[in-house]
Write an enzyme that holds these catalytic residues in place. Structure first.
Site, PDB file in Angstrom:
ATOM      1  N   HIS A  45      -3.537  -8.877  -6.493  1.00 33.23           N
ATOM      2  CA  HIS A  45      -3.752  -9.996  -6.492  1.00 33.23           C
ATOM      3  C   HIS A  45      -2.536 -10.966  -6.897  1.00 33.23           C
ATOM      4  O   HIS A  45      -2.297 -12.062  -6.391  1.00 33.23           O
ATOM      5  CB  HIS A  45      -4.923 -10.109  -7.722  1.00 33.23           C
ATOM      6  CG  HIS A  45      -6.071  -9.852  -7.444  1.00 33.23           C
ATOM      7  ND1 HIS A  45      -6.918 -10.295  -6.389  1.00 33.23           N
ATOM      8  CD2 HIS A  45      -7.000  -8.930  -7.901  1.00 33.23           C
ATOM      9  CE1 HIS A  45      -8.064  -9.735  -6.251  1.00 33.23           C
ATOM     10  NE2 HIS A  45      -8.210  -9.057  -7.167  1.00 33.23           N
TER      11      HIS A  45
ATOM     12  N   HIS B 197      -4.428  -2.640  -8.578  1.00 32.34           N
ATOM     13  CA  HIS B 197      -5.155  -3.500  -7.763  1.00 32.34           C
ATOM     14  C   HIS B 197      -5.077  -5.234  -8.285  1.00 32.34           C
ATOM     15  O   HIS B 197      -4.706  -5.979  -7.637  1.00 32.34           O
ATOM     16  CB  HIS B 197      -6.660  -3.228  -8.428  1.00 32.34           C
ATOM     17  CG  HIS B 197      -7.708  -4.272  -7.843  1.00 32.34           C
ATOM     18  ND1 HIS B 197      -8.616  -3.845  -6.613  1.00 32.34           N
ATOM     19  CD2 HIS B 197      -8.224  -5.453  -8.203  1.00 32.34           C
ATOM     20  CE1 HIS B 197      -9.346  -4.918  -6.438  1.00 32.34           C
ATOM     21  NE2 HIS B 197      -9.157  -5.862  -7.345  1.00 32.34           N
ATOM     22  N   GLU B 198      -4.781  -5.116  -9.683  1.00 29.96           N
ATOM     23  CA  GLU B 198      -4.430  -6.656 -10.249  1.00 29.96           C
ATOM     24  C   GLU B 198      -3.410  -7.076  -9.773  1.00 29.96           C
ATOM     25  O   GLU B 198      -2.970  -8.228  -9.447  1.00 29.96           O
ATOM     26  CB  GLU B 198      -4.504  -6.514 -11.963  1.00 29.96           C
ATOM     27  CG  GLU B 198      -5.904  -6.268 -12.496  1.00 29.96           C
ATOM     28  CD  GLU B 198      -7.258  -6.815 -11.742  1.00 29.96           C
ATOM     29  OE1 GLU B 198      -6.815  -8.170 -11.434  1.00 29.96           O
ATOM     30  OE2 GLU B 198      -8.110  -6.218 -11.335  1.00 29.96           O
TER      31      GLU B 198
HETATM   32 ZN   LIG Z   1      -9.852  -7.741  -8.083  1.00 32.64          ZN
END
Ligand SMILES: [Zn+2]
Ligand SMILES: [Zn+2]
Length: 151
Positions: A70, A66-67
């Protein structure tokens, strides 16, 4: 897990799921509470909550992925925020969880332990208690924080 091992894991996941190399910084941050990780665009740093290791390796990898969504979108100048189309798309493509905090802890919830100063009754609470407001239920004595623990 050391930060070096964490870095190795991040590199690995970058290659497998994103077909790219991770070249920036990743570190543990103990102060993160309910979030599994975060990405700081200004510093190009990924911070991971070490407590989430206890959630299991799959969940832990999910947080990193998830990171990384980003991260890669940010360095490419694309929409890297939760509401952005690019972000949602990349989450899907990489099978990453939608949120930085994919699960509330079931078994490993934090507890605050309080003891009554007068009668020594012990209270376990999931949240911090305002000891100025709340007193012992038995004797109305003053409560004191003993420890924060998991069980
Ligand atoms: Zn996030
Ligand atoms: Zn008491």
């Amino acid at each position: 897990m050391t930060e070096k091992e964490l870095y190795t894991l991040v590199e690995e996941l970058s290659k497998v799921y994103f077909k790219r190399s991770f070249i920036d910084k990743v570190c543990f941050n103990n102060r993160l509470r309910t979030t599994g990780g975060r990405y700081i665009p200004a510093k190009r740093v990924i911070e991971i909550n070490p407590k989430y290791l206890e959630a299991g390796m799959e969940e832990f990898k999910g947080i990193i992925k998830h990171e990384l969504c980003h991260y890669f979108l940010h360095i490419d100048g694309k929409g890297y925020k939760h509401g952005d189309k690019d972000f949602k798309q990349l989450l899907k493509e990489t099978g990453s969880p939608r949120f930085c905090n994919p699960l509330p802890f079931q078994k490993n919830e934090y507890h605050y332990q309080y003891v009554c100063k007068s009668c020594k009754q012990v209270y376990k609470r999931r949240r911090r208690v305002n000891v100025k407001k709340y007193r012992c239920g038995k004797c109305r004595g003053v409560l004191q924080l003993m420890s924060t623990s998991k069980d």
